[in-house]
Scaffold this motif. Structure first.
Motif, PDB file in Angstrom:
ATOM      1  N   GLN A 336      13.065  63.588  18.153  1.00  0.00           N
ATOM      2  CA  GLN A 336      12.204  64.257  19.124  1.00  0.00           C
ATOM      3  C   GLN A 336      10.776  64.293  18.584  1.00  0.00           C
ATOM      4  OE1 GLN A 336      13.736  68.180  19.802  1.00  0.00           O
ATOM      5  NE2 GLN A 336      14.947  67.572  21.596  1.00  0.00           N
ATOM      6  N   PHE A 337       9.820  64.075  19.481  1.00  0.00           N
ATOM      7  CA  PHE A 337       8.401  64.157  19.135  1.00  0.00           C
ATOM      8  C   PHE A 337       7.757  65.227  19.998  1.00  0.00           C
ATOM      9  CE2 PHE A 337       9.764  59.939  18.009  1.00  0.00           C
ATOM     10  CZ  PHE A 337       9.091  59.644  16.829  1.00  0.00           C
ATOM     11  N   VAL A 338       7.003  66.120  19.374  1.00  0.00           N
ATOM     12  CA  VAL A 338       6.325  67.185  20.104  1.00  0.00           C
ATOM     13  C   VAL A 338       4.816  67.005  19.960  1.00  0.00           C
ATOM     14  CG1 VAL A 338       5.921  69.667  20.266  1.00  0.00           C
ATOM     15  CG2 VAL A 338       8.230  68.810  19.849  1.00  0.00           C
ATOM     16  N   PHE A 339       4.135  66.969  21.108  1.00  0.00           N
ATOM     17  CA  PHE A 339       2.685  66.827  21.147  1.00  0.00           C
ATOM     18  C   PHE A 339       2.098  67.978  21.951  1.00  0.00           C
ATOM     19  CE2 PHE A 339       4.499  62.431  21.692  1.00  0.00           C
ATOM     20  CZ  PHE A 339       4.465  62.106  20.342  1.00  0.00           C
ATOM     21  N   MET A 340       0.858  68.333  21.641  1.00  0.00           N
ATOM     22  CA  MET A 340       0.157  69.376  22.373  1.00  0.00           C
ATOM     23  C   MET A 340      -1.149  68.825  22.949  1.00  0.00           C
ATOM     24  SD  MET A 340       1.771  72.242  22.481  1.00  0.00           S
ATOM     25  CE  MET A 340       3.490  72.361  21.951  1.00  0.00           C
ATOM     26  N   CYS A 341      -1.364  69.102  24.240  1.00  0.00           N
ATOM     27  CA  CYS A 341      -2.593  68.702  24.928  1.00  0.00           C
ATOM     28  C   CYS A 341      -3.518  69.899  25.062  1.00  0.00           C
ATOM     29  CB  CYS A 341      -2.278  68.141  26.309  1.00  0.00           C
ATOM     30  SG  CYS A 341      -1.154  66.721  26.295  1.00  0.00           S
ATOM     31  N   GLU A 342      -4.816  69.628  25.149  1.00  0.00           N
ATOM     32  CA  GLU A 342      -5.787  70.707  25.234  1.00  0.00           C
ATOM     33  C   GLU A 342      -5.764  71.372  26.606  1.00  0.00           C
ATOM     34  OE1 GLU A 342     -10.482  71.518  24.136  1.00  0.00           O
ATOM     35  OE2 GLU A 342      -9.800  69.471  24.556  1.00  0.00           O
ATOM     36  N   GLN A 343      -5.559  70.569  27.663  1.00  0.00           N
ATOM     37  CA  GLN A 343      -5.619  71.089  29.024  1.00  0.00           C
ATOM     38  C   GLN A 343      -4.394  70.655  29.815  1.00  0.00           C
ATOM     39  OE1 GLN A 343      -9.269  69.390  30.472  1.00  0.00           O
ATOM     40  NE2 GLN A 343     -10.567  70.855  29.380  1.00  0.00           N
ATOM     41  N   GLU A 344      -4.087  71.406  30.867  1.00  0.00           N
ATOM     42  CA  GLU A 344      -2.963  71.062  31.724  1.00  0.00           C
ATOM     43  C   GLU A 344      -3.166  69.704  32.392  1.00  0.00           C
ATOM     44  OE1 GLU A 344      -1.816  73.974  34.549  1.00  0.00           O
ATOM     45  OE2 GLU A 344      -1.545  75.576  33.071  1.00  0.00           O
TER      46      GLU A 344
END
Length: 377
Positions: A336-344
């Protein structure tokens, strides 16, 4: 009279071919190039104006009867049939979202240089002889400095060669096979309006070259010369392939690029900001430390749902290092890879792009690519 002519112009826009820009295909063009009798978008109208062609707004300007009649007697379909009579199959015809340099040179090639009217002197030799050479500004592999380097394109050898020094006696720095090469314009990322990214396999990595030329005509000539060589290779490799099948494979733009924050395999490691590129054709999601890196830090294969791949929104299990909260989880059979974006908005765009790749059936060559993916980093 003004209202009547405006109504007639709006009716002309409803005719087949007129509802999209004659040059880039953008919908609902609101400008007209009066010398040629075509309807164009705002950006393309600016290029026409730079050629000293009279340009008028359909809705805002005053139109005389004779000019409305001229537009009526011409229109996008008939004008394109004349000026695009002999466009080579490999020549890139820009679309609405393409960069300005491609649109500008497409318009100049059509109307100013008359490259596609079927006259014997065109297209230029750089597209037809299978050989092209010249100097390009190239970014250093380990630094941000751009230096002039000689490049040589050979269709006969199916290679692109470049030299680190002008003295060729020391031999080339790299001989790149046309077989797996891709070229795409990246003006914003490279920081130059004529910036071109050239990518190719190099060992276990993908090597990126970032180049530009001061003259817009020259860099677009390089781009189309590369496309001509790629097209020749594809015709050799797939002799029964139709143009409809081969042309999309010549070069490609990446479906999505941008920053996301990434954590490690246990999802407890600190989040780090990385630059991601999604290559739809090869089903690869690359990540880099910075946008202009020569090689990727890692790559993730994006298969299909029936092969154990999925993508969904997620919430981070921890907050070490991450300042962004709009999560994207990519699941593969191995990890599994988890990424976070700054905006929706960014989160939605990444989810849509990844799902687009997931929904496409895997081709036989995709299984080979999948087998060679290494998820160590």
């Amino acid at each position: 009279m003004a209202e009547r002519n405006k109504k007639m112009l709006l009716e002309l826009l409803e005719r087949p071919g007129n509802s999209r820009c004659a040059d880039c295909g953008a919908s609902d063009p609101e400008w007209a190039s009066c010398k040629l009798g075509v309807f164009v978008c705002l950006i393309c109208s600016g290029v026409h104006r730079s050629l000293s062609y009279k340009v008028k707004s359909i809705k805002l300007d005053f139109w005389k009867d004779e000019l409305v009649e001229f537009m009526k007697s011409n229109g996008n379909a008939s004008v394109r049939a004349l000026w695009e009579k002999a466009v080579p199959a490999y020549y890139y015809q820009p679309q609405e979202n393409d960069c300005v340099v491609l649109k500008e040179q497409w318009i100049r090639a059509k109307y100013e240089r008359r490259e596609f009217t079927g006259e014997t002197k065109y297209p230029p030799l750089s597209y037809t002889t299978g050989f092209y050479e010249g100097m390009l500004w190239k970014k250093g592999k380990e630094n941000t400095q751009f230096l002039k380097r000689k490049f040589v394109l050979s269709e006969r050898e199916f290679t692109l060669t470049y030299y680190n020094k002008e003295n060729e006696s020391k031999g080339p720095k790299a001989v790149i096979a046309i077989k797996d090469l891709n070229a795409t314009f990246q003006p914003e990322k490279i920081g130059h309006p004529h910036g071109l990214q050239i990518s190719y396999p190099a060992g276990n990595h993908t090597r990126n070259l970032y180049v530009y030329h001061e003259r817009s005509e020259e860099i677009v000539t390089w781009y189309n010369a590369i496309r001509a060589a790629r097209y020749a290779y594809l015709k050799t490799a797939y002799p029964t392939g139709s143009d409809e099948e081969l042309i999309p494979k010549i070069t490609r733009n990446y479906i999505k690029e941008g920053y996301m924050e990434k954590t490690g395999p246990s999802q407890m490691e600190p989040f780090k900001k990385r630059w991601f590129i999604l290559d739809s054709q090869n089903r690869k999601l690359f990540y880099f430390k910075s946008p202009l890196d020569a090689e990727e830090l890692g790559v993730i294969f994006i298969g299909t749902t029936n092969k154990g791949y999925s993508v969904k929104e997620c919430v981070s299990k921890h907050s070490r290092g991450n300042s962004w909260t709009c999560g994207v989880m990519v699941e593969t059979p191995k990890r599994q890879f988890v990424f976070m974006c700054e905006q929706e908005r960014e989160q939605t765009e990444w989810l849509d792009a990844l799902r687009k790749v997931l929904s496409r059936p895997m081709a036989p060559q995709d299984y080979t690519i999948e087998a060679n993916i290494n998820y160590k980093r």
